[in-house]
Design a protein around this motif. Structure first.
Motif, PDB file in Angstrom:
ATOM      1  N   GLN A 197       0.821  -1.375  -0.072  1.00 50.98           N
ATOM      2  CA  GLN A 197       0.035  -0.090   0.040  1.00 50.98           C
ATOM      3  C   GLN A 197       0.804   1.347  -0.105  1.00 50.98           C
ATOM      4  O   GLN A 197       0.644   2.271  -0.731  1.00 50.98           O
ATOM      5  N   SER A 198       2.177   1.255   0.795  1.00 54.41           N
ATOM      6  CA  SER A 198       2.805   2.373   0.771  1.00 54.41           C
ATOM      7  C   SER A 198       3.600   2.618  -0.729  1.00 54.41           C
ATOM      8  O   SER A 198       3.591   3.684  -0.936  1.00 54.41           O
ATOM      9  N   LEU A 199       4.227   1.552  -1.156  1.00 54.31           N
ATOM     10  CA  LEU A 199       4.668   1.657  -2.528  1.00 54.31           C
ATOM     11  C   LEU A 199       3.418   2.241  -3.643  1.00 54.31           C
ATOM     12  O   LEU A 199       3.785   3.040  -4.397  1.00 54.31           O
ATOM     13  N   GLN A 200       2.361   1.686  -3.453  1.00 55.54           N
ATOM     14  CA  GLN A 200       1.162   2.066  -4.158  1.00 55.54           C
ATOM     15  C   GLN A 200       1.039   3.711  -4.098  1.00 55.54           C
ATOM     16  O   GLN A 200       0.835   4.512  -5.248  1.00 55.54           O
ATOM     17  N   THR A 201       1.030   4.202  -2.942  1.00 56.30           N
ATOM     18  CA  THR A 201       0.947   5.329  -2.559  1.00 56.30           C
ATOM     19  C   THR A 201       1.876   6.289  -3.326  1.00 56.30           C
ATOM     20  O   THR A 201       1.776   7.361  -3.935  1.00 56.30           O
ATOM     21  N   VAL A 202       3.239   5.864  -3.157  1.00 60.19           N
ATOM     22  CA  VAL A 202       4.300   6.689  -3.899  1.00 60.19           C
ATOM     23  C   VAL A 202       4.289   6.500  -5.262  1.00 60.19           C
ATOM     24  O   VAL A 202       4.390   7.703  -5.896  1.00 60.19           O
ATOM     25  N   ILE A 203       3.980   5.499  -6.019  1.00 53.22           N
ATOM     26  CA  ILE A 203       3.797   5.627  -7.318  1.00 53.22           C
ATOM     27  C   ILE A 203       2.705   6.407  -7.838  1.00 53.22           C
ATOM     28  O   ILE A 203       2.700   7.055  -8.897  1.00 53.22           O
ATOM     29  N   ASN A 204       1.575   6.313  -6.931  1.00 48.89           N
ATOM     30  CA  ASN A 204       0.457   7.254  -7.626  1.00 48.89           C
ATOM     31  C   ASN A 204       0.570   8.696  -7.346  1.00 48.89           C
ATOM     32  O   ASN A 204       0.119   9.622  -8.089  1.00 48.89           O
ATOM     33  N   TRP A 205       1.694   9.371  -6.657  1.00 46.29           N
ATOM     34  CA  TRP A 205       2.149  10.526  -6.602  1.00 46.29           C
ATOM     35  C   TRP A 205       2.599  11.048  -8.135  1.00 46.29           C
ATOM     36  O   TRP A 205       2.452  12.267  -8.356  1.00 46.29           O
ATOM     37  N   PHE A 206       3.331   9.947  -8.703  1.00 44.76           N
ATOM     38  CA  PHE A 206       3.826  10.437 -10.122  1.00 44.76           C
ATOM     39  C   PHE A 206       2.910   9.905 -11.196  1.00 44.76           C
ATOM     40  O   PHE A 206       2.812  10.684 -12.216  1.00 44.76           O
ATOM     41  N   LYS A 207       2.159   8.753 -10.994  1.00 42.77           N
ATOM     42  CA  LYS A 207       1.099   8.427 -12.152  1.00 42.77           C
ATOM     43  C   LYS A 207       0.193   7.413 -11.461  1.00 42.77           C
ATOM     44  O   LYS A 207       0.397   6.557 -10.691  1.00 42.77           O
ATOM     45  N   ASP A 208      -1.253   8.014 -11.724  1.00 42.11           N
ATOM     46  CA  ASP A 208      -2.320   6.937 -11.351  1.00 42.11           C
ATOM     47  C   ASP A 208      -2.305   5.338 -12.103  1.00 42.11           C
ATOM     48  O   ASP A 208      -2.091   5.586 -13.248  1.00 42.11           O
ATOM     49  N   THR A 209      -2.021   4.687 -11.106  1.00 42.00           N
ATOM     50  CA  THR A 209      -2.119   3.194 -11.783  1.00 42.00           C
ATOM     51  C   THR A 209      -3.005   2.421 -10.776  1.00 42.00           C
ATOM     52  O   THR A 209      -3.425   2.820  -9.710  1.00 42.00           O
ATOM     53  N   PRO A 210      -3.631   1.498 -11.315  1.00 42.81           N
ATOM     54  CA  PRO A 210      -4.558   0.429 -10.708  1.00 42.81           C
ATOM     55  C   PRO A 210      -3.969  -0.076  -9.594  1.00 42.81           C
ATOM     56  O   PRO A 210      -2.573  -0.342  -9.625  1.00 42.81           O
ATOM     57  N   PRO A 211      -4.683  -0.293  -8.445  1.00 43.58           N
ATOM     58  CA  PRO A 211      -3.779  -0.842  -7.240  1.00 43.58           C
ATOM     59  C   PRO A 211      -3.112  -2.465  -7.551  1.00 43.58           C
ATOM     60  O   PRO A 211      -3.669  -3.275  -8.445  1.00 43.58           O
ATOM     61  N   GLN A 212      -2.003  -2.549  -6.879  1.00 46.26           N
ATOM     62  CA  GLN A 212      -1.200  -3.871  -7.224  1.00 46.26           C
ATOM     63  C   GLN A 212      -0.801  -4.334  -6.108  1.00 46.26           C
ATOM     64  O   GLN A 212      -0.413  -3.732  -5.062  1.00 46.26           O
TER      65      GLN A 212
END
Length: 560
Positions: free
Chosen positions: A404-419
């Motif tokens: 979840q933390s890594l997903q949050t960091v990635i979403n700062w740069f680009k919206d991606t579906p949950p992984q």
């Protein structure tokens, strides 16, 4: 010179913080487990206390007591037989007694469910011998029972006691036993009053390892219909998706593990053991005739039950499968590749991490915190005492939090579906294997480092080499045998690991162990036998190497 000392101190701090991070990683699952257990409502505890824990706890305790008694009797008896008596096939039997270590407990249960089935080969042969024609007229007690589980697990796990106790018996000074005989003690009395008390530490270590393996078992217990705490954890999480309940049961298992360790240490808290290494070794008594035949029967019975019978069964079923089908299924080949691939990665990572822990404990001097560093290295090795199901439950939340933390960091740069970065990959399995088998790597490397004289390291440091450079240029070449032995044991243990693999594997990811588990659940024994045979063959190599090492140790015990 001052700058060189400061650089070495900085490197020492780096090793310290690496070990501190590894220790925190190992302790994290246990910490999270406790947190989850107390997050559950009181209704959870009430439900567990009324319906789950009484049966599971009593079955687990009875299983541990039964297995403990049986492995002690088999292991100590076999060790004394090999040490005190000489008879035909003794040399071959001395290493053959280790062969059951190559067969995981769930594979033995898988094999004997078919071998001892009412219409299986053993009971069919007995009925033909007695003149019966139907299982209704004669049948043996059902192997799917608590006594059946104790019997099978005991005959698979006794080598842990045999290995440690045989080494202790072999290094005992014969002069002590001869003095007892001169004072009028019989051979039996010498064993009970002299040899066995001296070997008590080795017996305690072997029994502890066997009981930890019993606690970790899930396949054999489930195949044999025994609801243990391990099985209850798995069914509570997988079937009911109740993480809090599974954590509470897991916490009960940790309490049993802690109790076992404390009782064993408390029992020998005032005892001290010493031996004279310059004395000659124990000379076995030569047996002839009927006594020699009885000794052979007693010695080979555990080997036949624990290894030969299940191995022959797996060979027979595998031959039937190849004869009827003519090939191995793609799914089984994929499982074999997954097993080798994940075991290789886990072995490499575990060896690296174990090297860090062992090297830090040997070389780092961080102010007045030397004792603290040694304690860290000990805590980093507790994973082997944590059953696989308990470890898996404790890792679930940290892995989800990381994803979840890594997903949050990635979403700062680009919206991606949950992984699911860790939970959805084999990385979770690698992490679980590293935590669980780190004790093997760290212990083996520490033993290898202990054989290297400190003067070699001191000379390297006086010549200006850093701790990392000393490790790379001096110690690693000398550690190759220890590294190889530890890597081999970790690789085979990773191939056999079932509980953690069942709970943390990604979707549609099968190993040989999980494939066998699924095939046994479906009752399709032929293809499951192929997977089981592959695991047994892989386990034979370290057992053979272990037997050779034990033989060398026994021969060298009294030299010099």
């Amino acid at each position: 010179m001052l700058s060189s000392m400061r650089a070495q101190q900085s490197v020492g701090k780096s090793w310290f913080f690496l070990t501190l991070g590894i220790t925190c990683l190992v302790l994290a699952p246990v910490t999270v487990l406790v947190w989850h257990a107390f997050q559950g409502s009181t209704e959870h505890w009430q439900l567990l206390l009324n319906h789950v824990l009484p049966v599971a706890f009593s079955n687990t305790v009875l299983l541990l007591i039964g297995v403990g008694v049986l492995v002690t009797a088999l292991g100590v008896g076999s060790a004394w037989l090999m040490t005190a008596y000489a008879f035909p096939t003794r040399h071959l039997l001395s290493w053959a007694l280790l062969l059951p270590l190559a067969v995981p407990t769930y594979i033995v249960a898988f094999a004997y469910l078919d071998i001892l089935h009412p219409i299986g080969p053993v009971q069919t042969w007995i009925r033909e011998l007695l003149g019966y024609t139907s299982p209704r007229q004669f049948r043996l007690p059902d192997i799917r029972s608590l006594p059946g589980a104790i019997f099978l697990l005991g005959f698979v796990l006794y080598p842990y006691v045999y290995l440690s106790t045989r080494a202790m018996f072999a290094t005992q000074a014969a002069s002590l036993l001869e003095a007892a005989r001169v004072l009028g003690e019989s051979q039996r009395s010498v064993f009970y009053r002299v040899a066995l008390p001296m070997a008590r530490p080795a017996v305690a270590v072997g029994v502890s390892l066997a009981l930890l393996e019993t606690l970790n078992d899930i396949g054999a217990s489930e195949f044999l219909g025994i609801q243990t705490l391990t099985v209850s954890i798995y069914t509570t999480w997988v079937t009911r998706s109740d993480l809090a309940g599974a954590a509470q049961i897991a916490l009960s298992m940790l309490a049993i593990v802690a109790t076992l360790i404390m009782v064993e240490r408390y029992g020998r808290r005032h005892q001290r053991y010493s031996q004279n290494q310059r004395s000659h070794p124990v000379q076995p008594i030569a047996l002839r005739g009927l006594p020699a035949l009885i000794a052979m029967l007693l010695g080979w019975t555990p080997v036949i039950i624990g290894f030969v019978a299940p191995a022959l069964y797996l060979l027979s079923e595998s031959y039937k499968h190849f004869h009827l089908v003519g090939e191995v299924s793609d799914q089984l080949l994929s499982s074999a590749w997954n097993t080798i691939h994940i075991a290789f990665i886990a072995t490499a990572v575990t060896i690296i991490v174990g090297l860090i822990v062992a090297w830090t404990a040997r070389t780092v001097r961080y102010g007045q915190k030397q004792g603290f560093i040694i304690a860290l290295s000990k805590f980093a090795s507790i994973g082997y005492a944590v059953p696989g199901t308990v470890l898996a439950i404790g890792l679930l939340s940290p892995l989800v939090f990381f994803d979840q933390s890594l997903q949050t960091v990635i979403n700062w740069f680009k919206d991606t579906p949950p992984q699911l970065f860790l939970m959805g990959s084999s990385a979770a399995l690698v992490l679980a294997y590293v935590i669980r088998f780190l004790a093997i790597a760290a212990g083996g490397i520490e033993a290898g480092l202990a054989r290297i004289p400190p003067s070699i390291e001191q000379a390297s440091r006086l010549l200006g080499e850093s701790p990392a450079g000393t490790l790379k240029r001096v110690h690693l070449p000398l550690l190759r045998p220890a590294l190889g032995a530890a890597a081999l044991l970790i690789f085979v243990d990773a191939m056999k690991e079932l509980p953690a693999t069942l709970m943390l594997r990604p979707m549609n990811f099968e190993t040989l162990a999980t494939w066998l588990y699924a095939e046994a659940a479906r009752g399709t024994y032929e293809e499951g036998a192929v997977a089981a045979l592959a695991i047994v063959v892989a386990g034979l190599l370290p057992v053979v190497l272990l037997a050779r090492s034990q033989l060398k140790t026994t021969r060298a015990s009294f030299k010099g």
